[in-house]
Design an enzyme around this catalytic site. Structure first.
Site, mmCIF file in Angstrom:
data_model
loop_
_atom_site.group_PDB
_atom_site.id
_atom_site.type_symbol
_atom_site.label_atom_id
_atom_site.label_comp_id
_atom_site.label_asym_id
_atom_site.label_seq_id
_atom_site.Cartn_x
_atom_site.Cartn_y
_atom_site.Cartn_z
ATOM 1 C CE LYS A 80 10.629 -98.825 51.459
ATOM 2 N NZ LYS A 80 11.190 -97.970 50.755
ATOM 3 N N GLY A 180 8.561 -97.289 31.392
ATOM 4 C CA GLY A 180 7.891 -96.516 32.278
ATOM 5 C C GLY A 180 8.056 -94.708 32.156
ATOM 6 N N GLY A 182 6.685 -92.627 34.327
ATOM 7 C CA GLY A 182 6.045 -91.967 35.558
ATOM 8 C C GLY A 182 6.845 -90.745 35.918
ATOM 9 C CG ASN A 183 6.033 -89.105 39.933
ATOM 10 O OD1 ASN A 183 5.196 -88.323 39.283
ATOM 11 N ND2 ASN A 183 5.792 -89.943 40.797
ATOM 12 C CB VAL A 184 11.980 -91.696 38.050
ATOM 13 C CG1 VAL A 184 13.323 -91.621 37.776
ATOM 14 C CG2 VAL A 184 11.644 -91.698 39.543
HETATM 15 P P1 NAD Z 1 5.546 -93.915 38.943
HETATM 16 O O1 NAD Z 1 4.539 -94.976 39.693
HETATM 17 O O2 NAD Z 1 5.279 -92.518 38.945
HETATM 18 O O3 NAD Z 1 5.945 -94.474 37.549
HETATM 19 C C1 NAD Z 1 5.673 -95.942 37.002
HETATM 20 C C2 NAD Z 1 5.386 -96.055 35.733
HETATM 21 O O4 NAD Z 1 5.424 -96.946 35.097
HETATM 22 C C3 NAD Z 1 4.123 -95.367 35.326
HETATM 23 O O5 NAD Z 1 3.806 -94.353 34.447
HETATM 24 C C4 NAD Z 1 3.072 -96.768 34.763
HETATM 25 O O6 NAD Z 1 2.118 -96.440 34.096
HETATM 26 C C5 NAD Z 1 4.466 -97.400 34.445
HETATM 27 N N1 NAD Z 1 4.048 -98.838 34.237
HETATM 28 C C6 NAD Z 1 3.641 -99.727 35.063
HETATM 29 N N2 NAD Z 1 3.613 -101.034 34.676
HETATM 30 C C7 NAD Z 1 4.325 -101.142 33.624
HETATM 31 C C8 NAD Z 1 4.554 -101.892 32.459
HETATM 32 N N3 NAD Z 1 4.512 -103.330 32.693
HETATM 33 N N4 NAD Z 1 5.339 -101.607 31.275
HETATM 34 C C9 NAD Z 1 5.540 -100.337 31.145
HETATM 35 N N5 NAD Z 1 5.332 -99.241 32.038
HETATM 36 C C10 NAD Z 1 4.423 -99.614 33.346
HETATM 37 O O7 NAD Z 1 6.792 -94.361 39.885
HETATM 38 P P2 NAD Z 1 8.338 -93.515 39.678
HETATM 39 O O8 NAD Z 1 8.318 -92.421 40.910
HETATM 40 O O9 NAD Z 1 8.481 -92.843 38.493
HETATM 41 O O10 NAD Z 1 9.169 -94.614 40.159
HETATM 42 C C11 NAD Z 1 9.653 -95.666 38.968
HETATM 43 C C12 NAD Z 1 10.417 -96.820 39.824
HETATM 44 O O11 NAD Z 1 11.447 -96.284 40.323
HETATM 45 C C13 NAD Z 1 9.635 -97.390 40.699
HETATM 46 O O12 NAD Z 1 9.920 -98.820 40.787
HETATM 47 C C14 NAD Z 1 10.134 -96.944 42.030
HETATM 48 O O13 NAD Z 1 9.979 -97.829 43.339
HETATM 49 C C15 NAD Z 1 11.455 -96.681 41.639
HETATM 50 N N6 NAD Z 1 12.257 -95.390 42.490
HETATM 51 C C16 NAD Z 1 11.839 -94.319 42.492
HETATM 52 C C17 NAD Z 1 12.289 -93.185 43.036
HETATM 53 C C18 NAD Z 1 11.546 -91.738 43.179
HETATM 54 O O14 NAD Z 1 12.415 -90.939 43.442
HETATM 55 N N7 NAD Z 1 10.239 -91.706 42.817
HETATM 56 C C19 NAD Z 1 13.509 -93.608 43.856
HETATM 57 C C20 NAD Z 1 14.066 -94.833 43.793
HETATM 58 C C21 NAD Z 1 13.390 -95.813 43.098
#
Ligand code: NAD
Length: 353
Positions: A80, A180, A182-184
């Protein structure tokens, strides 16, 4: 500042401190373990309050990547990088190119990618000074945003958990509480809705919850209320350490599985979930879909291979559930055992006879 005595430093192969005064780059690259192959892991940019905080974070995250790659059956190690700085103010092309040069000096032992505070577009800049990058935009030969694949992996993992918990049954008709969007989380909701699950969602961003209500007929609850929702499954897809002393007593679900990294505040919480009969899908196993996808960029991406590997992720989870039940151990501890067994086998093959 302590280095050798820092928590979790001892089992790291190499930690490199990077400085480039011209661009203002201050970064740390941590290589945890390369027994299975070169270390792959994202590059995070964050305004850490102190250098100790940055070091602690990079060491913790790089070890997690070793376990994630090992459990996913990838021939990759764990690493990392963290850049100390505010991505909104300090992220410049010069800084990103300086980071690329630092990665390049690792001569392929560390492969970088996007993470919190960095984007796929930033890595087009990093790629100007190193070829040791994955998760690049499609026009640069990459496969773009890995998040939909992470979501698919989580979905397939939840199907495996449902089959284990409910004697082969599917997700149809089940209630899933998604934290949450977000993207995932958004893509996960899409897969779950298509499979006939009922959704309860929470996000601090009200636009996102309104869109989820419209798109998936999801019920919306306040962010703090999501833990106590009466649901079959809780899917944490926002931030880490959400399974802790405060939230555990509130949970009313049978299965937990989601994308967030480091969901358990500490190992003891894995044991508490087991005692309560809640089936926990270890985060670093169920959220490995994106890593599996970007790893394929190195050998030539093929959709059929990705599909096979994602099925493998679900099969690994099923095996972890069965073994944990047989041994009376938390699933997280069993997943770490499995990853360590693969690492030990690789080291034994490499040892001089
Ligand atoms: P993102 O930033 O696109 O989405 C996160 C979402 O969570 C946002 O919509 C945000 O508004 C919301 N959020 C923040 N605080 C919150 C709370 N207290 N209560 C409810 N919602 C809240 O991130 P992502 O890419 O969707 O990833 C989500 C998680 O998965 C992260 O922890 C990331 O590290 C992990 N992750 C992502 C990937 C990937 O491919 N993107 C891979 C492995 C792990």
């Amino acid at each position: 500042m302590t280095v050798f005595s820092a928590e979790s430093f001892a089992d790291h192969e190499q930690v490199v401190f990077v400085s480039d005064p011209d661009s203002g780059l201050r970064a740390i690259i941590a290589i945890h373990d390369t027994s299975l192959g070169p270390a792959l892991g994202g590059c995070r940019m964050y305004p850490y309050p102190s250098e100790e905080d940055a070091l602690r974070d990079v060491l913790r995250l790089s070890r997690g990547m070793t376990y994630k790659a090992a459990a996913a059956g990838l021939d990759l190690g764990g690493g990392k990088a963290v850049i100390i700085g505010d991505p909104r103010r300090q992220k410049t092309p010069a800084l990103l190119q300086a980071m690329g040069r630092a990665v390049d000096r690792m001569a392929g032992r560390y492969i970088t990618a996007e993470d919190v505070g960095t984007t796929v577009a930033d890595f087009a800049e990093v790629h100007k000074t190193t070829r040791h990058v994955v998760g690049l935009p499609v026009e640069l030969g990459g496969t773009g945003d890995p998040s939909p694949t992470t979501a698919l992996g989580v979905f397939l993992g939840l199907e495996a958990a449902a089959r284990h918990r409910w004697n082969g049954r599917t997700l149809s008709g089940r209630t899933v509480a998604v934290q949450g969007l977000g993207n995932v989380g958004w893509h996960l909701c899409r897969y779950l809705a298509e499979a006939g699950a009922r959704l309860v969602v929470a996000d601090v961003d009200e636009d996102r919850t309104a869109r989820a209500a419209a798109a998936f007929s999801a019920e919306v609850v306040r962010p703090q209320a999501i833990y106590a929702v009466e649901a079959d499954i809780f899917a944490p897809c926002a931030m880490g350490a959400v399974l802790n002393d405060e939230t555990l007593p509130q949970l009313r679900c049978a299965i937990i599985g989601g994308a967030a990294n480091n969901q358990l505040a500490c190992d003891a919480h894995g044991e508490r979930l087991r005692e309560r009969g809640i089936l926990y899908a270890p985060d670093f196993v169920i959220n490995a879909g994106g890593m599996i996808r970007v790893a394929l960029e190195r050998d030539g991406f093929a959709q059929a291979l990705l599909d096979d590997r994602l099925k493998g992720l679900a099969a690994t989870l099923s095996a972890i559930f069965e073994r944990a039940e047989r041994d009376g151990k938390p699933t997280q501890a069993t997943a770490i055992d499995l990853a360590q067994e693969r690492l030990r086998a690789a080291r034994a093959r490499q040892a001089p006879s």
